[in-house]
Design a protein around this motif. Structure first.
Motif, PDB file in Angstrom:
ATOM      1  N   THR A   1      14.027  28.536  41.550  1.00 32.42           N
ATOM      2  CA  THR A   1      13.663  29.717  42.336  1.00 32.42           C
ATOM      3  C   THR A   1      12.268  30.187  41.971  1.00 32.42           C
ATOM      4  OG1 THR A   1      14.296  32.003  42.852  1.00 32.42           O
ATOM      5  CG2 THR A   1      14.745  31.242  40.629  1.00 32.42           C
TER       6      THR A   1
ATOM      7  N   THR B   1      24.429  29.323  42.446  1.00 35.28           N
ATOM      8  CA  THR B   1      23.987  28.584  41.261  1.00 35.28           C
ATOM      9  C   THR B   1      24.976  28.770  40.113  1.00 35.28           C
ATOM     10  OG1 THR B   1      21.694  28.911  41.942  1.00 35.28           O
ATOM     11  CG2 THR B   1      22.072  28.255  39.666  1.00 35.28           C
TER      12      THR B   1
ATOM     13  N   ARG C   1      11.395  24.268  48.949  1.00 33.52           N
ATOM     14  CA  ARG C   1      11.552  25.685  48.662  1.00 33.52           C
ATOM     15  C   ARG C   1      11.467  26.476  49.964  1.00 33.52           C
ATOM     16  NH1 ARG C   1      11.046  28.197  43.942  1.00 33.52           N
ATOM     17  NH2 ARG C   1       9.902  26.492  42.986  1.00 33.52           N
TER      18      ARG C   1
ATOM     19  N   ASP D   1      19.068  36.723  47.761  1.00 37.00           N
ATOM     20  CA  ASP D   1      18.808  36.347  46.372  1.00 37.00           C
ATOM     21  C   ASP D   1      20.104  36.365  45.563  1.00 37.00           C
ATOM     22  OD1 ASP D   1      16.564  35.691  44.520  1.00 37.00           O
ATOM     23  OD2 ASP D   1      17.316  37.442  43.436  1.00 37.00           O
TER      24      ASP D   1
ATOM     25  N   ARG E   1      15.273  31.760  35.997  1.00 37.48           N
ATOM     26  CA  ARG E   1      14.311  30.830  36.602  1.00 37.48           C
ATOM     27  C   ARG E   1      13.862  29.787  35.573  1.00 37.48           C
ATOM     28  NH1 ARG E   1       8.562  30.706  37.124  1.00 37.48           N
ATOM     29  NH2 ARG E   1       7.916  29.598  39.032  1.00 37.48           N
TER      30      ARG E   1
ATOM     31  N   TRP F   1      13.969  30.027  47.124  1.00 37.88           N
ATOM     32  CA  TRP F   1      14.881  29.126  46.430  1.00 37.88           C
ATOM     33  C   TRP F   1      14.770  27.724  47.014  1.00 37.88           C
ATOM     34  CZ3 TRP F   1      18.409  30.236  42.458  1.00 37.88           C
ATOM     35  CH2 TRP F   1      18.525  31.590  42.099  1.00 37.88           C
TER      36      TRP F   1
ATOM     37  N   PHE G   1      22.180  33.197  46.478  1.00 38.02           N
ATOM     38  CA  PHE G   1      21.711  31.988  45.809  1.00 38.02           C
ATOM     39  C   PHE G   1      22.029  32.019  44.319  1.00 38.02           C
ATOM     40  CE2 PHE G   1      18.907  30.727  49.415  1.00 38.02           C
ATOM     41  CZ  PHE G   1      19.191  29.366  49.395  1.00 38.02           C
TER      42      PHE G   1
END
Length: 439
Positions: free
Chosen positions: A11, A98, A82, A91, A42, A68, A94
């Motif tokens: 990200t 993850t 990306r 956000d 990140r 992302w 995602f």
């Protein structure tokens, strides 16, 4: 057993202090901590990208917890481009995807470390039980992942989609981009996939003692420690149902500006192979169950029919299947299929000989056998995901006040305040937006 390993996304950087304005000063430290935590995530994801599969520490990613990388989209040359997505809810989606993927990868890594322990002739009962518990640890990880994926699909993504419709971004298609990774059907597919993997491991744990006993005395008859073949068949049918549902959902998911981006073939092919394998195992155990009741009229022919059906399905996968990327993973799948073909042939030869010499029953066609398949039985249930309480949030009065202390009366600002009160970050905030959210 070879488990699917997700490519974890990376990200871009984001500073919450640039989009969240603290007028009182009391949230400065909390906002800075939120930025630092996301920066740590990140960094962990970028580090994981540069590390070999066997050395990746997925537990660190799980604990660490607007652009992302879309790792579930079908892209040219299998790259993961990306993409910028609008809104804090995207956000969050995602991030949780993850989180769930890291749970799945940790489970897969744990399973790989165990090897085929139940087939080791030198293993003691105590050692086997210890490894059974480690296998159960992976089951629990998959169930947690299933709950996380389900929460994102049922709660976060719908709120994000509603926020896009209610905000000004709908006038700009580039800001309203919806990657296939955030497609509700795909995320539900991931939840079903994780459930199927958990069910498959639960079956393996249930059969570990009988698998060990079978290495000492291979082939029919079944060892006394063997669970009911009908139970194993019904458990396998439940896993099959989840694999099939996951494949159907994933194939139907679309994203992109014109809704023409599909899910990566690596995932759909893997699901297709797992569905074929689990279908074969279901038919195998239905055949063994019928064979164990061969004295009952019709069961001897039924047994041969199911086992022949299972063998033909396994033959499709004998070269390792279509969804395996990487030589080592393909060899593991191939070895598993070869073992299952050998086992199926042993049972087929045994029950066919009984039918040819004692019962003389005709073999039912596949259409008839399909009508005899029972409903599956679940051995595991998804663990619902409960999001943690916010580390901080402003009061309703703070959220509706402006810099000079007056109450904002514009309808748009009132809607923003309402969203935040309900725990929904406003939709118009994005990595490219300059509009702040006032505390």
């Amino acid at each position: 057993m070879s488990c699917y390993v997700y490519e974890l996304p990376t990200t871009g950087n984001i500073s919450f202090s640039e989009i969240l304005v603290d007028q009182t000063g009391q949230y400065t430290h909390a906002v800075a901590n939120a930025t630092a935590t996301r920066s740590s995530l990140r960094a962990l994801l970028k580090e994981s990208k540069r590390t070999e599969d066997g050395e990746r520490d997925y537990l660190r990613i799980i604990k660490a917890m607007f652009s992302w990388r879309t790792t579930l989209s079908a892209n040219l040359l299998n790259t993961s481009p990306r993409q910028s997505v609008t809104g804090l809810l995207s956000d969050l989606s995602f991030t949780l995807l993850t989180y769930g993927s890291a749970f799945c990868n940790l489970a897969a890594s744990s399973v790989t470390s165990l090897g085929q322990y139940e087939l080791e002739r030198a293993i003691t009962d105590a050692q086997r039980r210890v490894k059974d518990e480690k296998l159960n640890f992976s089951v629990q990880l998959y169930l947690k992942a299933a709950g996380i994926f389900s929460y994102v699909a049922e709660n976060v993504v719908p709120r994000w989609e509603r926020s896009l419709e209610e905000s000004e971004v709908k006038a700009n298609p580039l800001l309203a981009l919806r990657p296939v990774d955030l497609n509700k059907e795909l995320i539900l597919a991931l939840s079903r996939f994780a459930l199927a993997e958990a069910q498959t491991l639960a079956i393996r744990k249930l059969m570990s003692k009988s698998a060990y006993d079978s290495t000492l005395t291979p082939g029919p008859p079944l060892p006394k420690s063997h669970p009911s073949p009908k139970l194993i068949a019904k458990l396998s049918l439940d896993a099959l149902e989840n694999y099939a549902s996951a494949l159907s959902l994933a194939k139907g998911a679309r994203g992109g500006l014109q809704g023409n981006t599909e899910v990566t073939k690596d995932l759909t092919r893997w699901l297709g192979d797992e569905m074929t394998l689990m279908s074969a195992l279901s038919h195998k155990w239905l055949g063994v169950d019928a064979g164990e009741q061969s004295s009952t009229p019709g069961k001897a022919g039924e047994s041969v029919g199911f086992l022949q059906w299972a063998k033909s399905e396994l033959e499709i996968l004998k070269d390792g299947g279509h969804g395996i990327s990487g030589l080592r993973r393909k060899e593991k799948r191939k070895q598993r299929v070869v073992e299952e073909i050998s086992s199926t042939i042993s049972f087929l030869s045994h029950y066919k000989k009984l039918n040819d010499t004692l019962h003389f029953e005709s073999i039912p066609p596949v259409a008839t056998l399909q009508s005899l398949i029972p409903t599956g039985t679940a051995a595991v249930t998804m663990k619902p995901f409960v999001p943690p309480s916010p580390a901080f949030r402003p009061s309703p009065r703070e959220m509706t006040s402006t810099v000079d202390g007056k109450i904002e009366e514009e309808e748009g600002e009132s809607k923003d305040a309402e969203h935040i009160v309900q725990g929904e970050p406003i939709a118009s905030t994005s990595s490219t937006s300059t509009r702040p959210v006032y505390f």
